[in-house]
Design a protein around this motif. Structure first.
Motif, PDB file in Angstrom:
ATOM      1  N   PHE A   8      32.386  42.618  35.049  1.00 57.14           N
ATOM      2  CA  PHE A   8      32.251  41.606  35.956  1.00 57.14           C
ATOM      3  C   PHE A   8      33.460  40.907  35.793  1.00 57.14           C
ATOM      4  O   PHE A   8      33.810  39.911  36.965  1.00 57.14           O
ATOM      5  CB  PHE A   8      31.046  40.798  35.749  1.00 57.14           C
ATOM      6  CG  PHE A   8      29.782  41.305  36.439  1.00 57.14           C
ATOM      7  CD1 PHE A   8      29.604  41.367  37.848  1.00 57.14           C
ATOM      8  CD2 PHE A   8      28.921  42.278  35.757  1.00 57.14           C
ATOM      9  CE1 PHE A   8      28.565  41.932  38.404  1.00 57.14           C
ATOM     10  CE2 PHE A   8      27.893  42.863  36.406  1.00 57.14           C
ATOM     11  CZ  PHE A   8      27.751  42.854  37.631  1.00 57.14           C
ATOM     12  N   GLY A   9      34.080  40.556  34.830  1.00 59.68           N
ATOM     13  CA  GLY A   9      35.420  39.854  34.801  1.00 59.68           C
ATOM     14  C   GLY A   9      36.510  40.513  35.461  1.00 59.68           C
ATOM     15  O   GLY A   9      37.228  39.908  36.178  1.00 59.68           O
ATOM     16  N   ILE A  10      36.544  41.666  35.518  1.00 65.81           N
ATOM     17  CA  ILE A  10      37.490  42.427  36.485  1.00 65.81           C
ATOM     18  C   ILE A  10      37.243  42.618  37.849  1.00 65.81           C
ATOM     19  O   ILE A  10      38.206  42.128  38.782  1.00 65.81           O
ATOM     20  CB  ILE A  10      37.621  44.042  36.110  1.00 65.81           C
ATOM     21  CG1 ILE A  10      38.189  44.371  34.563  1.00 65.81           C
ATOM     22  CG2 ILE A  10      38.462  45.030  37.202  1.00 65.81           C
ATOM     23  CD1 ILE A  10      38.156  45.544  34.024  1.00 65.81           C
ATOM     24  N   LEU A  11      35.950  42.518  38.297  1.00 64.76           N
ATOM     25  CA  LEU A  11      35.519  42.151  39.633  1.00 64.76           C
ATOM     26  C   LEU A  11      35.827  40.634  40.022  1.00 64.76           C
ATOM     27  O   LEU A  11      36.109  40.513  41.344  1.00 64.76           O
ATOM     28  CB  LEU A  11      34.183  42.455  39.782  1.00 64.76           C
ATOM     29  CG  LEU A  11      33.737  43.679  39.746  1.00 64.76           C
ATOM     30  CD1 LEU A  11      32.255  43.861  39.894  1.00 64.76           C
ATOM     31  CD2 LEU A  11      34.405  44.715  40.945  1.00 64.76           C
ATOM     32  N   PHE A  12      35.630  39.838  39.233  1.00 61.63           N
ATOM     33  CA  PHE A  12      35.952  38.430  39.548  1.00 61.63           C
ATOM     34  C   PHE A  12      37.519  38.284  39.725  1.00 61.63           C
ATOM     35  O   PHE A  12      37.767  37.522  40.556  1.00 61.63           O
ATOM     36  CB  PHE A  12      35.781  37.621  38.271  1.00 61.63           C
ATOM     37  CG  PHE A  12      36.371  36.274  38.176  1.00 61.63           C
ATOM     38  CD1 PHE A  12      35.846  35.272  39.044  1.00 61.63           C
ATOM     39  CD2 PHE A  12      37.291  35.918  37.351  1.00 61.63           C
ATOM     40  CE1 PHE A  12      36.512  33.822  39.179  1.00 61.63           C
ATOM     41  CE2 PHE A  12      37.953  34.700  37.404  1.00 61.63           C
ATOM     42  CZ  PHE A  12      37.458  33.609  38.466  1.00 61.63           C
ATOM     43  N   ALA A  13      38.481  38.752  38.629  1.00 59.95           N
ATOM     44  CA  ALA A  13      39.789  38.583  39.070  1.00 59.95           C
ATOM     45  C   ALA A  13      40.000  39.118  40.419  1.00 59.95           C
ATOM     46  O   ALA A  13      40.749  38.963  41.127  1.00 59.95           O
ATOM     47  CB  ALA A  13      40.538  39.317  37.871  1.00 59.95           C
ATOM     48  N   PHE A  14      39.573  40.401  40.597  1.00 58.02           N
ATOM     49  CA  PHE A  14      39.983  41.305  41.746  1.00 58.02           C
ATOM     50  C   PHE A  14      39.480  40.388  43.024  1.00 58.02           C
ATOM     51  O   PHE A  14      40.277  40.284  44.143  1.00 58.02           O
ATOM     52  CB  PHE A  14      39.314  42.603  41.886  1.00 58.02           C
ATOM     53  CG  PHE A  14      39.485  43.264  43.047  1.00 58.02           C
ATOM     54  CD1 PHE A  14      40.661  43.808  43.555  1.00 58.02           C
ATOM     55  CD2 PHE A  14      38.373  43.427  44.062  1.00 58.02           C
ATOM     56  CE1 PHE A  14      40.772  44.681  44.672  1.00 58.02           C
ATOM     57  CE2 PHE A  14      38.418  44.087  45.278  1.00 58.02           C
ATOM     58  CZ  PHE A  14      39.821  44.690  45.636  1.00 58.02           C
ATOM     59  N   SER A  15      38.492  39.814  43.033  1.00 53.89           N
ATOM     60  CA  SER A  15      37.749  38.916  44.106  1.00 53.89           C
ATOM     61  C   SER A  15      38.496  37.809  44.465  1.00 53.89           C
ATOM     62  O   SER A  15      38.955  37.485  45.520  1.00 53.89           O
ATOM     63  CB  SER A  15      36.357  38.680  44.163  1.00 53.89           C
ATOM     64  OG  SER A  15      35.572  39.817  44.215  1.00 53.89           O
ATOM     65  N   LEU A  16      39.038  37.289  43.511  1.00 53.18           N
ATOM     66  CA  LEU A  16      39.609  35.940  43.374  1.00 53.18           C
ATOM     67  C   LEU A  16      41.012  36.214  44.066  1.00 53.18           C
ATOM     68  O   LEU A  16      41.679  35.589  44.809  1.00 53.18           O
ATOM     69  CB  LEU A  16      39.907  35.105  42.129  1.00 53.18           C
ATOM     70  CG  LEU A  16      40.365  33.909  42.012  1.00 53.18           C
ATOM     71  CD1 LEU A  16      39.627  32.824  42.699  1.00 53.18           C
ATOM     72  CD2 LEU A  16      40.732  33.334  40.699  1.00 53.18           C
ATOM     73  N   ILE A  17      41.699  37.328  43.487  1.00 52.32           N
ATOM     74  CA  ILE A  17      43.167  37.768  43.898  1.00 52.32           C
ATOM     75  C   ILE A  17      43.097  38.047  45.473  1.00 52.32           C
ATOM     76  O   ILE A  17      43.986  37.516  46.207  1.00 52.32           O
ATOM     77  CB  ILE A  17      43.643  38.838  43.039  1.00 52.32           C
ATOM     78  CG1 ILE A  17      44.168  38.328  41.825  1.00 52.32           C
ATOM     79  CG2 ILE A  17      44.980  39.453  43.770  1.00 52.32           C
ATOM     80  CD1 ILE A  17      44.280  39.529  40.710  1.00 52.32           C
ATOM     81  N   MET A  18      42.050  38.803  45.903  1.00 54.14           N
ATOM     82  CA  MET A  18      41.891  39.315  47.240  1.00 54.14           C
ATOM     83  C   MET A  18      41.604  37.949  48.152  1.00 54.14           C
ATOM     84  O   MET A  18      42.028  37.835  49.241  1.00 54.14           O
ATOM     85  CB  MET A  18      40.547  40.097  47.358  1.00 54.14           C
ATOM     86  CG  MET A  18      41.058  41.412  46.807  1.00 54.14           C
ATOM     87  SD  MET A  18      42.439  42.499  47.772  1.00 54.14           S
ATOM     88  CE  MET A  18      43.658  42.562  46.494  1.00 54.14           C
ATOM     89  N   ALA A  19      40.787  37.060  47.675  1.00 58.40           N
ATOM     90  CA  ALA A  19      40.638  35.885  48.289  1.00 58.40           C
ATOM     91  C   ALA A  19      41.967  34.999  48.755  1.00 58.40           C
ATOM     92  O   ALA A  19      42.106  34.531  49.832  1.00 58.40           O
ATOM     93  CB  ALA A  19      39.665  34.895  47.798  1.00 58.40           C
ATOM     94  N   LEU A  20      42.610  34.927  47.576  1.00 59.19           N
ATOM     95  CA  LEU A  20      43.930  34.321  47.675  1.00 59.19           C
ATOM     96  C   LEU A  20      44.981  35.083  48.815  1.00 59.19           C
ATOM     97  O   LEU A  20      45.629  34.319  49.662  1.00 59.19           O
ATOM     98  CB  LEU A  20      44.617  34.003  46.617  1.00 59.19           C
ATOM     99  CG  LEU A  20      43.974  33.092  45.551  1.00 59.19           C
ATOM    100  CD1 LEU A  20      44.633  33.200  44.209  1.00 59.19           C
ATOM    101  CD2 LEU A  20      43.955  31.712  45.996  1.00 59.19           C
TER     102      LEU A  20
END
Length: 133
Positions: A8-20
């Motif tokens: 879930f930490g990896i998914l958090f980072a991925f979603s945050l980067i994709m949002a930016l």
């Protein structure tokens, strides 16, 4: 629980980067995708932090042991009827029910009692009454 909170930490980072990245390329003109991606990142952060917090307080599971065997976590999964027709009838009545949501409510009214009958039939398939008589 280490695997879960890392995932879930990896998914958090991925979603945050994709949002930016999405925010950069749309220049903020299309807010729905940005909000959805930020909410996904927030949800992943909440679930990951809960897994991390809970994983600190409980003992290691057999899943967390790198030298663990599959047989360490196996157990009784219950009894499943090998020759039951009820799942087929339940799937058919649910298909009619969902078709009724698209076509017309009269079809839903016909499918709901059929689905309820199939659920009751499947649940009580092996029930033969009280054996203390």
């Amino acid at each position: 629980m280490k695997i879960e909170y890392k995932l879930f930490g990896i998914l958090f980072a991925f979603s945050l980067i994709m949002a930016l990245i999405y925010l950069h390329f749309t220049h903020g003109d299309e807010p729905v995708g940005v909000v959805g991606l930020f909410l996904t990142a927030g949800l992943c952060l909440m679930i990951g932090s809960f897994m991390w917090w809970t994983g600190r307080k409980i003992d290691l599971r057999p899943d967390d042991d790198p030298d663990g065997e599959i047989s360490d976590v196996e157990g009784d999964y219950g009894f499943f009827s090998p020759h039951s027709w009820w799942p087929l009838f339940l799937a058919g009545s649910c298909a009619v029910l969902f078709l009724g949501l698209a076509v017309g409510w009269w079809l839903v009214m016909l499918a709901v009692p059929l689905a309820a009958l199939c659920v009751v039939g499947w649940v009580f398939e092996y029930f033969h009454g009280d054996s203390s008589i």
